[in-house]
Design an enzyme around this catalytic site. Structure first.
Site, PDB file in Angstrom:
ATOM      1  N   GLY A 239      29.648  29.024  35.745  1.00 62.24           N
ATOM      2  CA  GLY A 239      28.928  27.904  35.459  1.00 62.24           C
ATOM      3  C   GLY A 239      28.216  27.025  36.280  1.00 62.24           C
ATOM      4  O   GLY A 239      27.616  26.178  36.095  1.00 62.24           O
ATOM      5  N   GLU A 273      33.593  33.888  38.294  1.00 63.24           N
ATOM      6  CA  GLU A 273      32.602  34.553  37.189  1.00 63.24           C
ATOM      7  C   GLU A 273      31.293  34.068  37.152  1.00 63.24           C
ATOM      8  O   GLU A 273      30.721  33.638  36.227  1.00 63.24           O
ATOM      9  CB  GLU A 273      33.112  34.708  35.733  1.00 63.24           C
ATOM     10  CG  GLU A 273      34.546  35.010  35.778  1.00 63.24           C
ATOM     11  CD  GLU A 273      35.086  34.991  34.264  1.00 63.24           C
ATOM     12  OE1 GLU A 273      36.267  35.562  33.825  1.00 63.24           O
ATOM     13  OE2 GLU A 273      34.586  33.997  33.618  1.00 63.24           O
ATOM     14  N   PRO A 274      30.727  33.822  38.366  1.00 56.25           N
ATOM     15  CA  PRO A 274      29.309  33.421  38.377  1.00 56.25           C
ATOM     16  C   PRO A 274      28.264  34.302  38.028  1.00 56.25           C
ATOM     17  O   PRO A 274      28.415  35.771  37.900  1.00 56.25           O
ATOM     18  CB  PRO A 274      28.887  33.196  39.837  1.00 56.25           C
ATOM     19  CG  PRO A 274      29.758  34.294  40.653  1.00 56.25           C
ATOM     20  CD  PRO A 274      30.999  34.532  39.624  1.00 56.25           C
ATOM     21  N   ARG A 276      24.714  33.117  36.493  1.00 54.77           N
ATOM     22  CA  ARG A 276      23.232  32.375  36.644  1.00 54.77           C
ATOM     23  C   ARG A 276      23.186  32.233  38.145  1.00 54.77           C
ATOM     24  O   ARG A 276      22.131  32.520  38.515  1.00 54.77           O
ATOM     25  CB  ARG A 276      23.297  30.942  35.933  1.00 54.77           C
ATOM     26  CG  ARG A 276      22.101  30.116  35.863  1.00 54.77           C
ATOM     27  CD  ARG A 276      22.231  28.764  35.208  1.00 54.77           C
ATOM     28  NE  ARG A 276      22.763  28.541  34.150  1.00 54.77           N
ATOM     29  CZ  ARG A 276      22.163  28.740  33.011  1.00 54.77           C
ATOM     30  NH1 ARG A 276      20.808  28.811  32.990  1.00 54.77           N
ATOM     31  NH2 ARG A 276      22.762  28.669  31.801  1.00 54.77           N
ATOM     32  N   ARG A 312      14.386  30.459  26.556  1.00 52.68           N
ATOM     33  CA  ARG A 312      15.275  29.245  27.269  1.00 52.68           C
ATOM     34  C   ARG A 312      14.516  27.910  26.969  1.00 52.68           C
ATOM     35  O   ARG A 312      15.072  27.000  26.398  1.00 52.68           O
ATOM     36  CB  ARG A 312      15.683  29.412  28.763  1.00 52.68           C
ATOM     37  CG  ARG A 312      16.561  30.831  28.976  1.00 52.68           C
ATOM     38  CD  ARG A 312      17.073  30.639  30.582  1.00 52.68           C
ATOM     39  NE  ARG A 312      17.851  29.510  30.627  1.00 52.68           N
ATOM     40  CZ  ARG A 312      17.565  28.403  31.391  1.00 52.68           C
ATOM     41  NH1 ARG A 312      16.265  28.371  31.700  1.00 52.68           N
ATOM     42  NH2 ARG A 312      18.493  27.473  31.406  1.00 52.68           N
ATOM     43  N   TYR A 316      17.222  25.829  24.974  1.00 52.33           N
ATOM     44  CA  TYR A 316      17.724  25.068  25.690  1.00 52.33           C
ATOM     45  C   TYR A 316      16.888  23.886  26.195  1.00 52.33           C
ATOM     46  O   TYR A 316      17.516  23.084  27.123  1.00 52.33           O
ATOM     47  CB  TYR A 316      18.309  25.460  26.827  1.00 52.33           C
ATOM     48  CG  TYR A 316      19.077  26.831  26.583  1.00 52.33           C
ATOM     49  CD1 TYR A 316      20.182  26.886  25.658  1.00 52.33           C
ATOM     50  CD2 TYR A 316      19.171  28.003  27.359  1.00 52.33           C
ATOM     51  CE1 TYR A 316      21.207  27.860  25.404  1.00 52.33           C
ATOM     52  CE2 TYR A 316      19.813  28.985  26.925  1.00 52.33           C
ATOM     53  CZ  TYR A 316      20.916  28.989  25.789  1.00 52.33           C
ATOM     54  OH  TYR A 316      21.768  30.106  25.937  1.00 52.33           O
ATOM     55  N   CYS A 344       3.913  33.146  16.192  1.00 51.78           N
ATOM     56  CA  CYS A 344       3.667  32.346  15.059  1.00 51.78           C
ATOM     57  C   CYS A 344       4.928  31.447  15.064  1.00 51.78           C
ATOM     58  O   CYS A 344       5.601  31.498  13.693  1.00 51.78           O
ATOM     59  CB  CYS A 344       3.365  33.204  13.883  1.00 51.78           C
ATOM     60  SG  CYS A 344       1.796  34.197  14.300  1.00 51.78           S
ATOM     61  N   GLU A 345       5.153  30.671  15.837  1.00 48.33           N
ATOM     62  CA  GLU A 345       5.909  29.687  15.837  1.00 48.33           C
ATOM     63  C   GLU A 345       5.562  28.408  16.802  1.00 48.33           C
ATOM     64  O   GLU A 345       5.263  28.670  17.836  1.00 48.33           O
ATOM     65  CB  GLU A 345       7.409  30.194  16.452  1.00 48.33           C
ATOM     66  CG  GLU A 345       8.252  31.152  15.633  1.00 48.33           C
ATOM     67  CD  GLU A 345       8.958  30.994  14.657  1.00 48.33           C
ATOM     68  OE1 GLU A 345       9.570  29.557  14.553  1.00 48.33           O
ATOM     69  OE2 GLU A 345       9.197  31.688  13.804  1.00 48.33           O
ATOM     70  N   TYR A 373      19.507  35.014  31.935  1.00 51.94           N
ATOM     71  CA  TYR A 373      19.481  34.653  30.492  1.00 51.94           C
ATOM     72  C   TYR A 373      17.801  34.772  30.009  1.00 51.94           C
ATOM     73  O   TYR A 373      17.488  33.829  29.154  1.00 51.94           O
ATOM     74  CB  TYR A 373      20.089  33.105  30.285  1.00 51.94           C
ATOM     75  CG  TYR A 373      21.511  33.109  30.773  1.00 51.94           C
ATOM     76  CD1 TYR A 373      22.425  34.100  29.806  1.00 51.94           C
ATOM     77  CD2 TYR A 373      21.895  32.332  31.928  1.00 51.94           C
ATOM     78  CE1 TYR A 373      23.937  33.902  30.339  1.00 51.94           C
ATOM     79  CE2 TYR A 373      23.180  32.449  32.056  1.00 51.94           C
ATOM     80  CZ  TYR A 373      24.154  33.003  31.284  1.00 51.94           C
ATOM     81  OH  TYR A 373      25.501  33.106  32.039  1.00 51.94           O
TER      82      TYR A 373
END
Ligand SMILES: *Cc1c(COP(=O)(O)O)cnc(C)c1O
Length: 426
Positions: A239, A273-274, A276, A312, A316, A344-345, A373
């Site tokens: 995290g 547990e890194p 990112r 992302r 996010y 097309c969004e 990610y």
């Protein structure tokens, strides 16, 4: 610090010029730097050097087997959250005893396969999972080393969709129920209940929520030991935030100090547990400008990378720095534009209202901090082939995932008999 720098006016990945690489492999593509991966791993390793601890890289951040093998050679274990990720970690040469299996919804089949492969460190997140794991370990004759993931009810103050440690989040067992869960687990055959696990969210840029959570963890260890459980292991989760734009993330060293202060004197083996923090800055997405379109309200730079490649920004509201591969001349006036993909969004954008130098069709852009990610969350929406992944090491590069083709996609599909050519039924 990363190894994507300008040399002679052109952005390079270590010693590899990105213009030539784009010619060779086509765009868009992800490009990862071995030196950057290694550097981030080393920085984290140094930060926890004084502790009895190991690193299990959270492979969901970037699970290409070449990335895993790179980190595995540096000594990393793996944190996996699915049976598929476990296969990747093993395929990359990471030993089963260095793999931790996390996740809120492991199936019996996944647990059976994990135990059969010798992956016995399991972070359990619910009562029914304890029961199923007990049954699975009895069936395979293995003893599972269980850590129960507890939910400390701490707000990580990160983006809503990557906050995992509040009691309204689906993860872990509430602290208030934890004593009972450990009591239940201790009665089940096939389980060695030895750990406490936590993971309160991702992209944390403040140590305060961590400190709160780890303090609660330490208190919990005291309570559990008083209840007669032998707690030898703590899983600290991942995290730690990184810098995408103007965030100031705590350094791994500051994080390490805080960990030592909160749980360092419990005599437990720690697992970190890194994800990112290791992979984020070690990757970029290189994309080519298709068109620049000037509207009455906005200027759009339409590129060949899109939300299917890098979700992302739209998922996010994430910020990614964008730089031209050809270094901009000093003194050039910047123009504000949206950098968007062809999908097309309306949500298909990589950046909004971004100041960039004037761009033309054919220009190359690098979207920075796309190593975590990014490729792992890609889809084939709009029948867009998955972008290739390239790993650079010094002056060398290798294609570590080739570009999908439309034929690859169509090969997975088939017509039902009644629609095959020549069929006249219905
Ligand atoms: C996602 C995840 C991680 C890694 O999170 P990062 O923010 O990438 O460091 C670690 N542990 C668990 C259990 C996770 O689900």
């Amino acid at each position: 610090m990363d190894h994507f720098q300008y040399r002679n006016g052109e952005l390079h990945a270590e010693g590899v010029a990105l213009g030539a690489l784009a010619e060779a492999v086509g765009t868009p593509f992800f490009c990862y730097s071995t030196a950057t991966l290694a550097r981030h791993y080393k920085v984290f390793e140094d930060a926890i050097a004084g502790l009895n601890a190991g690193i299990c890289y959270a492979i969901k951040a970037n699970s290409n087997i070449a990335v895993l093998a790179t980190l595995g050679r540096l000594g990393a274990g793996a944190d996996v959250v699915s049976g598929g990720e476990m296969v990747r970690a093993l395929e990359a040469g990471i030993a089963p005893d260095k793999i931790v299996f996390s996740g809120v919804g492991k199936t019996r089949d996944e647990l059976d396969r994990a135990l059969a492969a010798g992956v016995t460190h399991i972070n359990v997140e619910s009562y029914p999972e304890l029961d199923i794991l007990s049954a699975a370990s009895q069936a395979t004759g293995q003893t599972a080393d269980v850590a129960i993931r507890v939910n400390p009810d701490v707000d990580a103050k990160t983006h809503e969709k990557i906050s995992t440690g509040r009691k309204e989040d689906k993860f872990g067992i509430d602290l208030a129920l934890a004593r009972d869960a450990y009591r239940h687990a201790a009665e089940l055959p096939g389980l060695n209940v030895c750990g406490v696990a936590m993971h309160i969210g991702s992209q944390l840029t403040d140590l305060t929520p961590y400190r709160e959570a780890y303090t609660r963890m330490a208190e919990m260890v005291g309570v559990l030991r008083a209840d007669g459980h032998e707690i030898t292991h703590l899983d600290m989760g991942g995290g730690l935030g990184i810098t995408y734009g103007d965030e100031v993330a705590p350094t791994p060293a500051e994080y390490g100090t805080m960990v030592a202060e909160t749980v360092g004197n419990l005599g437990c083996r720690l697992t970190f547990e890194p994800g990112r923090m290791i992979a984020g800055n070690a990757g970029i997405l290189v994309t080519r400008v298709i068109f620049v379109k000037q509207g009455t309200a906005k200027r759009f730079c339409i590129v060949d990378g899109a939300m299917n490649d890098l979700i992302r920004p739209t998922l996010y509201s994430a910020h990614h720095e964008i730089v031209p591969v050809t270094e901009q001349q000093s003194g050039v006036d910047l123009l504000e534009m949206d950098v968007v993909g062809p999908i097309c969004e309306t949500g298909d954008y990589i950046a909004k209202d971004r100041a960039l130098p004037p761009l033309d069709s054919g220009d190359l852009l690098a979207v920075r901090t796309a190593g975590a990610y990014g490729a792992v969350m890609a889809s084939t929406y709009n029948t867009r082939p998955l972008a290739p992944e390239i790993l650079v090491d010094g002056d060398d590069y290798a294609v570590i995932r080739r570009r999908f083709t439309v034929q690859d996609m169509l090969a997975l599909e088939s017509l039902p008999p009644w629609l095959e050519s020549g069929s006249t039924t219905r």
